[in-house]
Design an enzyme around this catalytic site. Structure first.
Site, mmCIF file in Angstrom:
data_model
loop_
_atom_site.group_PDB
_atom_site.id
_atom_site.type_symbol
_atom_site.label_atom_id
_atom_site.label_comp_id
_atom_site.label_asym_id
_atom_site.label_seq_id
_atom_site.Cartn_x
_atom_site.Cartn_y
_atom_site.Cartn_z
ATOM 1 N N CYS A 1 0.828 -1.087 0.277
ATOM 2 C CA CYS A 1 -0.007 -0.230 -0.046
ATOM 3 C C CYS A 1 0.983 1.474 -0.071
ATOM 4 O O CYS A 1 1.788 1.243 -0.888
ATOM 5 C CB CYS A 1 -0.815 -0.136 1.151
ATOM 6 S SG CYS A 1 -0.265 -0.752 2.696
ATOM 7 N N GLY B 1 -0.850 -1.249 6.955
ATOM 8 C CA GLY B 1 -2.201 -1.305 7.366
ATOM 9 C C GLY B 1 -3.093 -1.940 6.246
ATOM 10 O O GLY B 1 -3.633 -2.810 6.531
HETATM 11 N N1 PTR Z 1 3.860 7.831 9.676
HETATM 12 C C1 PTR Z 1 2.757 7.486 8.606
HETATM 13 C C2 PTR Z 1 1.320 7.598 9.389
HETATM 14 O O1 PTR Z 1 1.225 7.253 10.455
HETATM 15 O O2 PTR Z 1 0.649 8.304 8.716
HETATM 16 C C3 PTR Z 1 3.065 6.098 8.391
HETATM 17 C C4 PTR Z 1 1.831 5.258 7.651
HETATM 18 C C5 PTR Z 1 1.414 5.804 6.561
HETATM 19 C C6 PTR Z 1 1.408 4.156 8.270
HETATM 20 C C7 PTR Z 1 0.291 4.974 5.914
HETATM 21 C C8 PTR Z 1 0.302 3.348 7.806
HETATM 22 C C9 PTR Z 1 -0.109 3.728 6.308
HETATM 23 O O3 PTR Z 1 -1.069 3.231 5.793
HETATM 24 P P1 PTR Z 1 -0.722 1.763 4.911
HETATM 25 O O4 PTR Z 1 0.093 0.955 5.363
HETATM 26 O O5 PTR Z 1 -2.463 1.312 4.484
HETATM 27 O O6 PTR Z 1 -0.179 2.657 3.576
#
Ligand code: PTR
Ligand code: PTR
Length: 287
Positions: free
Chosen positions: A217, A222
């Site tokens: 992703c 996530g």
């Molecule tokens: N430091 C970022 C945040 O917490 O927004 C890291 C992050 C970004 C964590 C996206 C998860 C994220 O979602 P996915 O893993 O679904 O891309």
């Protein structure tokens, strides 16, 4: 099925979420030292999302002196069952890590890339476009990528592509499928379990036996975690095995930190597992 009754109870009482909140996000004993080395630190999209050393994908073919990519092997094979799924969970490539990404795909002989993000969300870059437009060619240092097919699903939530990827040094080419879920914002959940299940079923239908599916992703934790849990649960159900979502999250987090980002994602995937179970029961009743 006993485990499904537990799941339904847990969803209704809130116990499921309470249990989820007690899990470790990062394994206390596992390090991510490689990701912090001076040469590698800029190859991480997010400073706080780093791969464990133990399960990271070590690149063999990139000859710029570094073997690093922000990716982990996630082995969801479950002992004493026919469930043998393997994944590579990774971040959305950066403009500077496109060659590494494709090297990894070729090195690990993956036939399928599952992408669970769009390139830009709310004006912010979530992933670099690491493939060419339809009929176009992306030329890297040692790899050429062609896009030979692109098809938008009628739901407009999914895009399916076919790539031909050529390893220029060895002169071998490989067909690789690309399945993108475009209707799923980060930190969020898809619009409906029905659509999400339909997508997961398509992933199952397109994976090649024995080869890992590359799932990403933006951060690679996530939405990637939700997908891996869902497919694993479907496999367990098909094999007539009990499904304990919390155990699956633990297994994933031992291999990549923070898989499944928040309680709403966990709830959503548990509801989807239960919906899939009900579908299965109804199918049986009809036949
Ligand atoms: N430091 C970022 C945040 O917490 O927004 C890291 C992050 C970004 C964590 C996206 C998860 C994220 O979602 P996915 O893993 O679904 O891309
Ligand atoms: N018969 C096994 C058990 O109930 O322990 C089936 C099973 C095993 C079900 C593992 C789920 C499992 O999940 P995980 O491997 O993710 O812990």
């Amino acid at each position: 099925q006993q485990s499904m009754l537990l799941l339904a109870d847990g969803l209704a009482s809130g116990a499921l979420i309470a249990q989820y909140e007690t899990l470790f996000r990062k394994h206390p004993d596992l390090t991510s030292n490689e990701s912090l080395k001076a040469d590698n630190v800029n190859k991480n999209r997010y400073r706080d999302i780093l791969p464990y050393d133990t399960t990271r994908v070590v690149l063999k073919t990139v000859d710029n002196g570094s073997d690093y990519i922000n990716a982990n092997f996630i082995d969801m094979s479950i002992s004493n069952t026919d469930v043998t799924n393997r994944y590579i969970a990774t971040q959305g490539p950066l403009s500077t890590t496109v060659e590494e990404f494709w090297s990894m795909v070729l090195q690990e002989d993956s036939n399928l890339i599952v992408m669970l993000t769009t390139l830009i969300e709310k004006g912010r870059s979530k992933c670099h476009k690491y493939w060419p437009d339809l009929d176009g060619i992306l030329t890297l240092k040692d790899i050429i990528v062609k896009c030979v097919k692109e098809e938008i699903d009628q739901s407009e939530s999914f895009v399916f592509r076919d790539f031909v990827v050529v390893d220029v040094k060895d002169n071998v080419s490989k067909e690789i499928k690309h399945m993108q879920y475009v209707a799923w914002p980060d930190h969020g959940v898809p619009d409906s379990p029905v659509e999400f299940l339909a997508f997961t079923e398509r992933v199952r239908a397109n994976r090649a036996e024995g080869s890992p599916v590359v799932v990403h992703c933006s951060a690679g934790i996530g939405r990637t975690g939700v997908m891996v849990l869902m497919e694993t649960a479907l496999c367990l159900m098909e094999a007539g095995e009990p499904v304990y979502p919390l155990e699956i999250v633990k297994t994933m987090r031992e291999q990549r930190a923070m898989m499944i980002q928040n309680a709403s994602q966990y709830r959503f995937v548990c509801e989807s597992v239960f919906a899939a179970y009900e579908d299965k029961v109804n199918e049986k009743a009809e036949s």
